[in-house]
Design a protein around this motif. Structure first.
Motif, short mmCIF file in Angstrom:
data_model
loop_
_atom_site.label_atom_id
_atom_site.label_comp_id
_atom_site.label_asym_id
_atom_site.label_seq_id
_atom_site.Cartn_x
_atom_site.Cartn_y
_atom_site.Cartn_z
N GLY A 247 -1.62 -1.20 -1.66
CA GLY A 247 -1.92 -0.97 -0.25
C GLY A 247 -1.74 0.48 0.15
N LYS A 248 -1.52 0.70 1.48
CA LYS A 248 -1.37 2.08 1.95
C LYS A 248 -0.39 2.14 3.12
CE LYS A 248 -5.52 1.93 4.90
NZ LYS A 248 -6.85 2.52 5.13
N PHE A 399 4.72 -5.83 0.18
CA PHE A 399 6.05 -5.67 0.77
C PHE A 399 6.32 -4.24 1.23
CE2 PHE A 399 10.69 -4.96 -0.17
CZ PHE A 399 11.22 -5.82 0.77
N TYR A 400 5.67 -3.27 0.59
CA TYR A 400 5.98 -1.86 0.83
C TYR A 400 5.05 -1.17 1.82
CZ TYR A 400 9.04 -2.47 -3.13
OH TYR A 400 10.04 -2.92 -3.96
N PRO A 404 -1.35 -3.56 3.89
CA PRO A 404 -1.50 -4.08 2.53
C PRO A 404 -2.97 -4.29 2.18
CG PRO A 404 0.00 -5.45 3.86
CD PRO A 404 -0.72 -4.53 4.79
N ASP A 405 -3.28 -4.20 0.93
CA ASP A 405 -4.64 -4.46 0.46
C ASP A 405 -4.67 -5.84 -0.17
OD1 ASP A 405 -7.28 -3.91 0.20
OD2 ASP A 405 -7.04 -2.13 -1.05
N GLY A 409 -12.45 -10.89 1.06
CA GLY A 409 -12.51 -12.23 1.62
C GLY A 409 -11.17 -12.88 1.87
N VAL A 410 -10.08 -12.22 1.48
CA VAL A 410 -8.73 -12.76 1.66
C VAL A 410 -7.99 -11.86 2.64
CG1 VAL A 410 -6.56 -13.37 0.53
CG2 VAL A 410 -8.73 -13.64 -0.69
N TYR A 411 -7.46 -12.44 3.72
CA TYR A 411 -6.75 -11.59 4.68
C TYR A 411 -5.43 -11.13 4.09
CZ TYR A 411 -3.90 -15.72 5.96
OH TYR A 411 -3.06 -16.80 5.94
N PRO A 412 -4.98 -9.93 4.44
CA PRO A 412 -3.72 -9.43 3.90
C PRO A 412 -2.52 -10.12 4.54
CG PRO A 412 -4.62 -7.88 5.49
CD PRO A 412 -5.65 -8.96 5.32
#
Length: 446
Positions: A247-248, A399-400, A404-405, A409-412
């Motif tokens: 993620g970022k 978690f960090y 998050p990535d 099609g899948v929500y974070p």
């Protein structure tokens, strides 16, 4: 649940963490110097790795009655801190002792104890374009005929560092770039690499660093909210090269608190009508975010948290009309000691209103440094684990991150506690241990 045969085979397939792990950091300012100075202080026995899950957390294995709770660092084959070697790029020049003094996060006495070590690390000239970070001026920057040339100069730096280390990880600790939306250049690797040659404005310096790392098969983590590896082109490259991404935007101060409080409201079915958040900080990050275009990048990252946790479409009576506002104000006297203030208007039984106010006087880089350390160690672990490295996006490291990535099609997942369970269950899985479900039916007889 893991079976014994497949479990032992999976754990045995993880390559050992032998040799030196090279850590490459674009942007060696407050966070990077706090991280590196901290690691050296820990290696010398001068401090403890407070805040680091990889170093200080335990992990329960099996049933509660089994009494098996090792430290995570003793359970999984992560790199030893003694094996970390640091390098990076920065636009201001000088060695890391100078940079740490400028950042003014750690006190002078602490820095003096490790001064020779910090003075031995001098960042390389960076790829920088003031168009993407308007409030900073680069003093030590690379020159190239186009973005492809500049990105390949980064690859040359990586190649040189590879001769001194056995494995490498790159983690962006640079400033927040201006807000960018995805365009055609971001959709395929072919289009992206053509865009490098054509100097496409949609390709920022952080993307160039990410491309260079992934082309070299090196994991890349992003500590800022920039649009970087969260584009199809670099996700394609990540899978092609078996180089993990995640993620970022480090989840440090105010957003960390949000992802603690919001799940509590949700599980108790307490409604929220408004959440006002404001921040003051005076470090270089605050100066950069004083520019509206960079602030929008951060704002988008911070605003998505509540929507994903509360799921207003599923709970309209509680969260449909929530008013969420985020403000960041540059206030030089505060330095790195950020203050995050939240006013939360909630309502309970029969709709009666209540309020909660939080004033978090935090130290931004002190909170970020252990997250960066964990990401370095866990991304290296992912690169050595066959079942993880081919995934591309490492969702178990959500978690960090503030942002998050996740797979298309899948929500974070933003809930801190769900993220924490996912992280630990992933570690259990790769090591062949049963996952923890907390079902517990077999503790109580029939």
């Amino acid at each position: 649940m893991s079976t014994t045969g497949s479990a032992s085979q999976e754990a045995a397939s993880i390559k050992p963490a032998t040799g030196k792990l090279g850590v490459m950091i674009p942007g060696m300012g407050a966070v990077a110097t706090t991280l590196i100075a901290g690691v050296e202080a820990i290696r010398r026995g001068l401090a403890k790795p407070i805040g680091s899950t990889s170093q200080m957390s335990t992990i329960r294995l099996g049933k509660r009655t089994d009494a098996r709770t090792p430290l995570i660092k003793d359970f999984i084959p992560i790199a030893d801190l003694d094996d970390l070697v640091f390098t990076g790029w920065d636009i201001f020049g000088g060695n890391l002792y100078d940079a740490a003094k400028t950042a003014q996060v750690l006190d002078r006495d602490q820095l003096e104890q490790i001064r020779p070590f910090l003075e031995s690390i001098e960042p390389m000239p960076a790829v920088f374009d003031q168009h993407y970070v308007k409030r900073l001026e680069g003093k030590k920057v690379k020159i190239g005929k186009n973005k492809c040339d500049l990105a390949n100069q980064i690859r040359n730096d990586i190649a040189e560092f590879k001769t001194k280390t056995d494995r490498q990880v790159m983690i962006w600790c640079g400033s927040t770039e201006i807000f960018l939306e995805q365009t055609a250049v971001h959709q395929t690797l072919e289009a992206f690499e053509r865009g490098l040659v054509e100097n496409d404005p949609g390709i920022s310096p952080s993307m160039m660093y990410a491309w260079a790392a992934l082309k070299e098969g090196i994991p890349f983590a992003n500590g800022a909210p920039n649009l970087t590896v969260d584009i199809p082109a670099l996700q394609e490259l990540s899978k092609k090269m078996n180089a993990p991404i995640c993620g970022k935007d480090f989840k440090t101060g105010q957003t960390f608190i949000k992802t603690v409080l919001a799940p509590a409201f949700k599980v108790r079915n307490i409604g929220v009508s408004g959440w006002y958040s404001t921040n003051i900080l005076g470090n270089r990050d605050g100066e950069v975010l004083d520019d509206p275009d960079s602030f929008k990048t951060k704002e988008v990252s911070k605003l998505g948290v509540l929507e994903h946790i509360f799921q207003p479409e599923l709970h309209p009576d509680l969260y449909k009309d929530i008013y969420h506002k985020v403000r960041i104000n540059y206030y030089p006297p505060r330095g790195d000691n950020k203050e995050g203030w939240d006013n939360i208007d909630i309502f309970g039984w029969l709709g009666y209103p209540m309020q909660l106010k939080v004033d978090f006087l935090c130290r931004d880089s002190i909170l970020a440094a252990p997250l960066a350390l964990d990401l370095i160690l866990f991304m290296d672990l992912a690169a050595r684990t066959p079942s993880l490295r081919g995934l591309g996006i490492q969702e178990w490291l959500s978690f960090y991150f503030k942002d998050p990535d996740s797979a298309p099609g899948v929500y974070p997942e933003h809930d801190l506690f769900i993220q924490h369970m996912k992280l630990k269950n992933t570690l259990r899985h790769i090591m062949g241990e049963d996952l923890i479900t907390h079902l517990g039916l077999d503790y109580y007889g029939e």
